[in-house]
Design an enzyme around this catalytic site. Structure first.
Site, PDB file in Angstrom:
ATOM      1  N   CYS A 160       0.830  -1.210   0.000  1.00 48.13           N
ATOM      2  CA  CYS A 160       0.000   0.000   0.000  1.00 48.13           C
ATOM      3  C   CYS A 160       0.867   1.264   0.000  1.00 48.13           C
ATOM      4  O   CYS A 160       1.567   1.533   0.971  1.00 48.13           O
ATOM      5  CB  CYS A 160      -0.917  -0.051   1.227  1.00 48.13           C
ATOM      6  SG  CYS A 160      -1.781   1.473   1.590  1.00 48.13           S
ATOM      7  N   CYS A 198       0.089   3.733   2.794  1.00 43.56           N
ATOM      8  CA  CYS A 198       0.584   3.175   4.067  1.00 43.56           C
ATOM      9  C   CYS A 198       2.073   3.472   4.229  1.00 43.56           C
ATOM     10  O   CYS A 198       2.523   3.841   5.319  1.00 43.56           O
ATOM     11  CB  CYS A 198       0.380   1.657   4.120  1.00 43.56           C
ATOM     12  SG  CYS A 198      -1.343   1.139   4.097  1.00 43.56           S
TER      13      CYS A 198
END
Length: 140
Positions: A65, A68
């Site tokens: 991600c 993230c």
């Protein structure tokens, strides 16, 4: 206040007024506040989310991600700034699928504040440093 050690996950009783005095674990003698997020797993999650009285800020993330990855330094900086008001932990949703399912994680990154086993706040999406600090201060 009951605190779980970030190293051995043993429970320690520390008076509130001594939280800033760099307390150490009675079992393993390691510092109870490292100023960095700890890795949360099935094995240690309940010690920090259910048994510890300190609010736990959890970053639900995954290695693939992009948001993230960009939020990780913001989260780490918040851990250094806001401990001992909060305990900070990162939960890899790919490695800890059961825990991610337990909290019905639908998007990542998702940040939750858990105290006494109950979610008291939740934020989906990566936040800039100032916005994340402001969000945390609401619950300090």
């Amino acid at each position: 206040m009951i605190l779980a050690c970030p190293h051995c996950h043993g429970l320690n009783r520390v008076p509130n007024e001594r939280l800033a005095d760099k307390p150490v674990c009675g079992r393993c003698k390691s510092t109870l506040f490292a100023g960095a997020p700890l890795e949360l797993t099935e094995a240690n999650f309940d010690a920090h989310a259910l048994k510890s009285e300190l609010p736990l800020v959890v970053d639900f993330w995954a290695s693939w991600c992009g948001p993230c990855q960009s939020f990780a330094p913001v989260f780490a900086a918040a851990a250094a700034e806001f401990e001992p008001q909060f305990r900070f932990g990162k939960l890899d949703t790919e490695a800890q699928r059961a825990l991610a399912a337990r909290f019905a994680i639908r998007s990542i990154p998702t940040v939750m504040i858990i105290q006494g086993g109950k979610v008291i706040a939740q934020q989906a999406g990566a936040l800039p440093k100032q916005a994340f600090a402001q969000w945390l201060k609401q619950f300090a």
